[in-house]
Design a protein around this motif. Sequence first.
Motif, PDB file in Angstrom:
ATOM      1  N   GLY A   1       0.798  -1.225   0.000  1.00  9.98           N
ATOM      2  CA  GLY A   1       0.000   0.000   0.000  1.00  9.98           C
ATOM      3  C   GLY A   1       0.829   1.274   0.000  1.00  9.98           C
ATOM      4  O   GLY A   1       0.272   2.368   0.091  1.00  9.98           O
ATOM      5  N   THR A   2       2.155   1.179  -0.115  1.00  8.52           N
ATOM      6  CA  THR A   2       3.021   2.356  -0.079  1.00  8.52           C
ATOM      7  C   THR A   2       2.869   3.172  -1.358  1.00  8.52           C
ATOM      8  O   THR A   2       2.892   2.617  -2.457  1.00  8.52           O
ATOM      9  CB  THR A   2       4.494   1.945   0.091  1.00  8.52           C
ATOM     10  N   MET A   3       2.727   4.486  -1.201  1.00  2.82           N
ATOM     11  CA  MET A   3       2.625   5.382  -2.352  1.00  2.82           C
ATOM     12  C   MET A   3       3.758   6.389  -2.291  1.00  2.82           C
ATOM     13  O   MET A   3       4.090   6.918  -1.234  1.00  2.82           O
ATOM     14  CB  MET A   3       1.272   6.092  -2.358  1.00  2.82           C
ATOM     15  N   ARG A   4       4.374   6.642  -3.444  1.00  3.38           N
ATOM     16  CA  ARG A   4       5.470   7.608  -3.539  1.00  3.38           C
ATOM     17  C   ARG A   4       5.223   8.516  -4.739  1.00  3.38           C
ATOM     18  O   ARG A   4       4.754   8.058  -5.784  1.00  3.38           O
ATOM     19  CB  ARG A   4       6.815   6.898  -3.701  1.00  3.38           C
ATOM     20  N   PRO A   5       5.564   9.805  -4.619  1.00  2.00           N
ATOM     21  CA  PRO A   5       5.405  10.712  -5.757  1.00  2.00           C
ATOM     22  C   PRO A   5       6.358  10.345  -6.897  1.00  2.00           C
ATOM     23  O   PRO A   5       7.459   9.841  -6.673  1.00  2.00           O
ATOM     24  CB  PRO A   5       5.756  12.091  -5.171  1.00  2.00           C
ATOM     25  N   VAL A   6       5.914  10.592  -8.113  1.00  2.00           N
ATOM     26  CA  VAL A   6       6.773  10.459  -9.284  1.00  2.00           C
ATOM     27  C   VAL A   6       6.754  11.788 -10.035  1.00  2.00           C
ATOM     28  O   VAL A   6       5.856  12.612  -9.847  1.00  2.00           O
ATOM     29  CB  VAL A   6       6.320   9.308 -10.216  1.00  2.00           C
ATOM     30  N   ARG A   7       7.733  11.992 -10.881  1.00  2.00           N
ATOM     31  CA  ARG A   7       7.761  13.212 -11.687  1.00  2.00           C
ATOM     32  C   ARG A   7       8.351  12.901 -13.058  1.00  2.00           C
ATOM     33  O   ARG A   7       9.083  11.940 -13.233  1.00  2.00           O
ATOM     34  CB  ARG A   7       8.562  14.317 -10.999  1.00  2.00           C
ATOM     35  N   ARG A   8       8.024  13.773 -14.004  1.00  2.00           N
ATOM     36  CA  ARG A   8       8.512  13.663 -15.376  1.00  2.00           C
ATOM     37  C   ARG A   8       9.479  14.812 -15.601  1.00  2.00           C
ATOM     38  O   ARG A   8       9.089  15.976 -15.612  1.00  2.00           O
ATOM     39  CB  ARG A   8       7.330  13.732 -16.333  1.00  2.00           C
ATOM     40  N   ASN A   9      10.755  14.470 -15.792  1.00  2.00           N
ATOM     41  CA  ASN A   9      11.802  15.477 -15.846  1.00  2.00           C
ATOM     42  C   ASN A   9      12.405  15.525 -17.239  1.00  2.00           C
ATOM     43  O   ASN A   9      12.500  14.495 -17.912  1.00  2.00           O
ATOM     44  CB  ASN A   9      12.890  15.144 -14.814  1.00  2.00           C
ATOM     45  N   PHE A  10      12.812  16.729 -17.671  1.00  2.00           N
ATOM     46  CA  PHE A  10      13.377  16.907 -19.005  1.00  2.00           C
ATOM     47  C   PHE A  10      14.841  17.333 -18.902  1.00  2.00           C
ATOM     48  O   PHE A  10      15.201  18.150 -18.058  1.00  2.00           O
ATOM     49  CB  PHE A  10      12.596  17.961 -19.797  1.00  2.00           C
ATOM     50  N   TYR A  11      15.674  16.779 -19.780  1.00  2.00           N
ATOM     51  CA  TYR A  11      17.093  17.132 -19.842  1.00  2.00           C
ATOM     52  C   TYR A  11      17.492  17.366 -21.303  1.00  2.00           C
ATOM     53  O   TYR A  11      16.758  17.011 -22.238  1.00  2.00           O
ATOM     54  CB  TYR A  11      17.957  16.008 -19.245  1.00  2.00           C
ATOM     55  N   GLU A  12      18.673  17.949 -21.468  1.00  2.00           N
ATOM     56  CA  GLU A  12      19.199  18.203 -22.801  1.00  2.00           C
ATOM     57  C   GLU A  12      19.503  16.879 -23.511  1.00  2.00           C
ATOM     58  O   GLU A  12      19.988  15.930 -22.893  1.00  2.00           O
ATOM     59  CB  GLU A  12      20.477  19.043 -22.716  1.00  2.00           C
ATOM     60  N   PRO A  13      19.252  16.809 -24.814  1.00  2.00           N
ATOM     61  CA  PRO A  13      19.562  15.569 -25.548  1.00  2.00           C
ATOM     62  C   PRO A  13      21.046  15.207 -25.518  1.00  2.00           C
ATOM     63  O   PRO A  13      21.394  14.043 -25.672  1.00  2.00           O
ATOM     64  CB  PRO A  13      19.095  15.886 -26.976  1.00  2.00           C
ATOM     65  N   SER A  14      21.916  16.205 -25.324  1.00  2.00           N
ATOM     66  CA  SER A  14      23.350  15.928 -25.295  1.00  2.00           C
ATOM     67  C   SER A  14      23.841  15.466 -23.929  1.00  2.00           C
ATOM     68  O   SER A  14      25.025  15.167 -23.767  1.00  2.00           O
ATOM     69  CB  SER A  14      24.128  17.189 -25.700  1.00  2.00           C
TER      70      SER A  14
END
Length: 619
Positions: A85-98
């Motif tokens: 039943g454990t819940m943890r936040p997630v996120r969508r992160n963006f970085y440079e293609p290089s």
Amino acid sequence: MSRPSQGVVVSGLGFPPQNVARVVVWEWLNEHNRWRPYTATVCHHIEDVLKEDARGSVVLGQVDAQLVPYIIDLQSMQQFRQDTGTMRPVRRNFYEPSSAPGKGIVWEWENDGGAWTAYDMDICITIQNAYEKQHPWLDLSSLGFCYLIYFNSMSQMNRQTRRRRRLRRRLDLAYPLTVGSIPKSQSWPVGASSGQPCSCQQCLLVNSTRAASNAILASQRRKASAAPTSPLPPGGPPGAPPGTLSTMHPSATFASATLWAVPTAGPTEPAHAPGASLRSPLNPGGVPTPGQNNLNRPGPQRSSGVSARTSVPPGVPALPVKNLNGTGPVHPALAGMTGILLCAAGLPVCLTRAPKPILHPPPVSKSDVRPVPGVPGVCRKTKKKHLKKSKNPEDVVRRYMQKVKNPPDEDCTICMERLVMASGYEGVLQHKGVRPELVGRLGRCGHMYHLLCLVAMYSNGNKDGSLQCPTCKAIYGEKTGTQPPGKMEFHLIPHSLPGFSDTQTIRIVYDIPTGIQGPEHPNPGKKFTARGFPRYCYLPNNEKGRKVLRLLIRAWERRLIFTIGTSNTTGESDTVVWNEIHHKTEFGSNLTGHGYPDASYLDNVLAELTAQGVSEAMA
């Protein structure tokens, strides 16, 4: 040293600017408040599901067998573990293609079990940037970590303890690339690649539960539309404006779902009957049972909307939801997912609370406290010790080494250059009287290194006159640490630990106040904090337990129990933290792994003390 370009942190399903390519990395928040990246394979899978349905769920076990219990809900941006039943936040992160994730480059360090663990993404990008610029080493203190990265030897060294770990650079699948916005779809859930509904057991359960929830919601909407002007009792719901109509809206996220707490049970009354249906939090009349409360609303609003949620239309089964403590008919791996989906639909769900750890024993009077047999005194204090300037690094190294005239054609494990060649620190570290081609052998263990390499290693440590072989960890001299001043108390209390019912308990109390960092600490002259003191620890009062206590006292006097660094729990820097000697801080349970019973703990802590140069043989 240049810092990496900062990632674009997105809370929710944000998108990069139009026509700007970005690498997408999905991350989850661990118990130490650090964002940990999913693998590139998992991120590709999440992106595939996101393109089909931005409000759906992602079954991680479909692409990684080690993640079978985990599901990500894209609507609430939460990772859910089904068996606990454990819940943890997630996120969508963006970085440079290089950057490193765009090239599929992963930097990893070797843990105590010999397995490889990936660095956090910001650290991985920092290491890769320094590697590409051909820097010989990298200091991670700017990111809040007291570690040095040596690229010549591909190792990581703790600046306080001088402990080294191997690291490696690995090529993997590149993380997914995205440009502009991502289209949404109405299908939920879908397969990873075919677009057809997945037939695995987890997704079948999710589909069936969502179908039942949709049927309930449709029925409630029909009832609401059939009587659109039905007034509430005079005044409307408590706290609502006059004339407010009774309508039911499903929850937008799990965090805002309606949860009903289990009523407080009497001494002989079970808190939750096995097999209780969805109606179990309410009495048959639709009025909340005394003792129950809505966890997400203030008291005056608890009764609003209850009767609407209790009606179950014909043909829709009342699915029994299993409690997280193990009672009920539904399998544990399916119970949590069922409950969370019902919460998302706005339905009341009865969940039990996890047990709390028992950190302290029952109260003990001063008259019941006794000294520990065979251990003199009840207290030890340490004062601030300044470094002795007479301990020249070259003198210390030469004290424990014998010069080798004809070294073998082998690698120096510090700089990874051949022993017959000059040290890799040539040109990086200049020291009078130490030529880069000199090689020496440590007296006891016989391992050979460049003399300049050992001088560099000693200069980056505590400079206490001791030397530790980086290969076998043998310690030469008396190793001391950087523990701040404080007090250690120890005594016997008349209570038993789980697993040691026939003995009393040794209680250790550590107390360290806040202060100013000395020259041996990461930031001399800066204030450090001391959270959670006094700290209470426990040992069984048997022969081995008393032996551990005697060695812990010796480690305390050598300033090895604590150090100043970054907390793994809170992420706070410049604070007092444990220093690789584990203690048991739970008295009557072992819910966190820091309690009893633990049959191997005493042997393990003796091994940790020996690794720090603290043992009866070294006295």
